[in-house]
Design an enzyme around this catalytic site. Structure first.
Site, PDB file in Angstrom:
ATOM      1  N   ASP A  26       1.030  -1.213  -0.163  1.00 20.60           N
ATOM      2  CA  ASP A  26       0.000  -0.032   0.082  1.00 20.60           C
ATOM      3  C   ASP A  26       0.879   1.312   0.078  1.00 20.60           C
ATOM      4  O   ASP A  26       1.404   1.642   1.039  1.00 20.60           O
ATOM      5  CB  ASP A  26      -0.914  -0.070   1.260  1.00 20.60           C
ATOM      6  CG  ASP A  26      -1.805   1.334   1.213  1.00 20.60           C
ATOM      7  OD1 ASP A  26      -1.508   1.994   0.608  1.00 20.60           O
ATOM      8  OD2 ASP A  26      -2.787   1.035   2.221  1.00 20.60           O
ATOM      9  N   ILE A  27       0.870   2.008  -1.035  1.00 22.91           N
ATOM     10  CA  ILE A  27       1.920   3.256  -1.239  1.00 22.91           C
ATOM     11  C   ILE A  27       1.590   4.372  -0.159  1.00 22.91           C
ATOM     12  O   ILE A  27       2.473   5.037   0.207  1.00 22.91           O
ATOM     13  CB  ILE A  27       1.728   3.789  -2.732  1.00 22.91           C
ATOM     14  CG1 ILE A  27       2.767   4.845  -2.956  1.00 22.91           C
ATOM     15  CG2 ILE A  27       0.373   4.405  -3.097  1.00 22.91           C
ATOM     16  CD1 ILE A  27       3.268   4.757  -4.494  1.00 22.91           C
ATOM     17  N   ASN A  44      -5.552  12.978 -11.354  1.00 24.99           N
ATOM     18  CA  ASN A  44      -6.194  13.489 -12.643  1.00 24.99           C
ATOM     19  C   ASN A  44      -5.854  14.994 -12.582  1.00 24.99           C
ATOM     20  O   ASN A  44      -5.111  15.499 -11.822  1.00 24.99           O
ATOM     21  CB  ASN A  44      -7.644  13.392 -12.308  1.00 24.99           C
ATOM     22  CG  ASN A  44      -8.302  13.876 -11.265  1.00 24.99           C
ATOM     23  OD1 ASN A  44      -8.027  15.117 -10.886  1.00 24.99           O
ATOM     24  ND2 ASN A  44      -9.183  13.209 -10.537  1.00 24.99           N
ATOM     25  N   GLY A  52      -9.213   5.062  -7.209  1.00 25.00           N
ATOM     26  CA  GLY A  52      -8.109   4.205  -6.928  1.00 25.00           C
ATOM     27  C   GLY A  52      -6.963   4.826  -6.149  1.00 25.00           C
ATOM     28  O   GLY A  52      -7.338   5.325  -5.001  1.00 25.00           O
ATOM     29  N   ASP A  54      -5.338   7.339  -6.244  1.00 24.31           N
ATOM     30  CA  ASP A  54      -5.268   8.828  -5.917  1.00 24.31           C
ATOM     31  C   ASP A  54      -6.327   8.958  -4.707  1.00 24.31           C
ATOM     32  O   ASP A  54      -6.048   9.973  -3.916  1.00 24.31           O
ATOM     33  CB  ASP A  54      -5.999   9.404  -7.236  1.00 24.31           C
ATOM     34  CG  ASP A  54      -6.121  10.914  -7.239  1.00 24.31           C
ATOM     35  OD1 ASP A  54      -5.501  11.549  -6.302  1.00 24.31           O
ATOM     36  OD2 ASP A  54      -7.049  11.530  -8.313  1.00 24.31           O
ATOM     37  N   SER A 142      -1.232   4.876 -14.625  1.00 18.99           N
ATOM     38  CA  SER A 142      -2.009   4.821 -15.696  1.00 18.99           C
ATOM     39  C   SER A 142      -2.460   3.388 -16.114  1.00 18.99           C
ATOM     40  O   SER A 142      -3.098   2.978 -16.940  1.00 18.99           O
ATOM     41  CB  SER A 142      -1.325   5.312 -17.312  1.00 18.99           C
ATOM     42  OG  SER A 142      -1.484   6.697 -17.272  1.00 18.99           O
ATOM     43  N   GLY A 144      -4.341   1.739 -14.071  1.00 14.07           N
ATOM     44  CA  GLY A 144      -5.663   1.480 -13.488  1.00 14.07           C
ATOM     45  C   GLY A 144      -6.880   1.576 -14.585  1.00 14.07           C
ATOM     46  O   GLY A 144      -6.823   0.936 -15.617  1.00 14.07           O
ATOM     47  N   VAL A 145      -7.790   2.579 -13.983  1.00 17.76           N
ATOM     48  CA  VAL A 145      -8.972   3.032 -15.140  1.00 17.76           C
ATOM     49  C   VAL A 145      -8.310   3.723 -16.224  1.00 17.76           C
ATOM     50  O   VAL A 145      -9.022   3.695 -17.350  1.00 17.76           O
ATOM     51  CB  VAL A 145      -9.730   3.991 -14.273  1.00 17.76           C
ATOM     52  CG1 VAL A 145     -10.473   3.026 -13.253  1.00 17.76           C
ATOM     53  CG2 VAL A 145      -9.332   5.099 -13.658  1.00 17.76           C
TER      54      VAL A 145
END
Length: 194
Positions: A26-27, A44, A52, A54, A142, A144-145
Site C-alpha cells: 500500500d503506497i 487527474n 483508486g 489517487d 496509468s 488502473g482505470v
C-alpha cells in the site's frame, strides 16, 4: 510497510549510486525517513482527488492535501497538472514527507501514450531532484482505470527511471496487486542487469 524491501527478486541496481526496489503493498503506508522521501500520486488533471490510488492517497493524507492541491494554479480551466507533468505538495498525514502528483495518459485516447507516460516518470524525478528528495515511490501510473497495458507500462516506466534516476538514492515501486507486481519484476529482470 515502512522501508522494508523485498530482498532478492525485487531489487535492481540503476547506477553506481541508485537502487530500484519493487515492492508489493500500500503506497499510502510507504516511507523511508519522513523528510527526504516522496510518494507519487497518479492524479487527474484537477488534482483534487479521485478513485483508486489517487483517492486512497487523499484519504490517508487528510483534507489538507486537497487544500494544498486546490492552491496549485490552474493552467487552463479545470487543469492544474496537465498530462505528463508533475507538481509537489507536502505529505501532511502520510508517513512520507511529500507527494508528487502526476497525470498519466489515458491509454486509448492519448495521441502518444508512451511519450506522455515517459514524461510523467521523468518529470516526477525532475521535481524530486529539485526538492532534494532522495527516496521516491511510484505506483503503476496509468495502469488502473486509464487502461495502460501492464507490460508496455512497465517497459516505459523502468527504462525512463534507469535513464533519469541518477540523483535519487532509492526508487521504489509500491504495487497493490500481484499481477502488476509480477509484470514489473519480470520486466525489470529483462531490462536491468542485476
Amino acid at each position: 510497510m515502512a522501508s522494508a524491501a523485498a530482498a532478492g527478486d525485487g531489487q535492481f541496481k540503476l547506477s553506481q549510486t541508485s537502487v530500484l526496489k519493487i515492492n508489493k503493498g500500500d503506497i499510502t503506508q510507504w516511507f523511508i525517513d519522513g523528510s527526504s522521501d516522496a510518494i507519487v500520486n497518479p492524479a487527474n488533471q484537477r488534482m483534487l482527488g479521485g478513485g483508486g490510488a489517487d483517492g486512497a492517497i487523499h484519504r490517508a493524507a487528510g483534507p489538507e492535501l486537497r487544500e494544498a492541491c486546490f492552491k496549485v494554479p490552474e493552467v487552463q480551466p479545470g487543469v492544474r497538472c496537465p498530462t505528463g507533468e508533475a507538481k509537489i505538495t507536502p505529505g501532511f498525514k502520510l508517513p512520507a514527507s511529500h507527494v508528487i502528483h502526476t497525470v498519466g495518459p489515458i491509454y486509448d485516447s492519448d495521441k502518444d501514450p508512451k511519450g506522455s507516460l515517459r514524461n510523467a516518470y521523468k518529470n516526477c524525478l525532475t521535481v524530486a531532484k529539485e526538492n532534494n528528495i532522495k527516496y521516491i515511490a511510484f505506483p503503476a501510473i496509468s495502469c488502473g482505470v486509464f487502461g495502460y497495458p501492464y507490460g508496455e507500462a512497465a517497459t516505459v516506466a523502468l527504462s525512463t527511471i534507469k535513464e533519469f534516476a541518477n540523483d535519487i538514492t532509492e526508487v521504489h515501486f509500491v504495487l497493490f496487486s500481484d499481477d502488476i507486481y509480477d509484470v514489473w519484476v519480470k520486466k525489470a529482470k529483462e531490462l536491468l542487469q542485476v
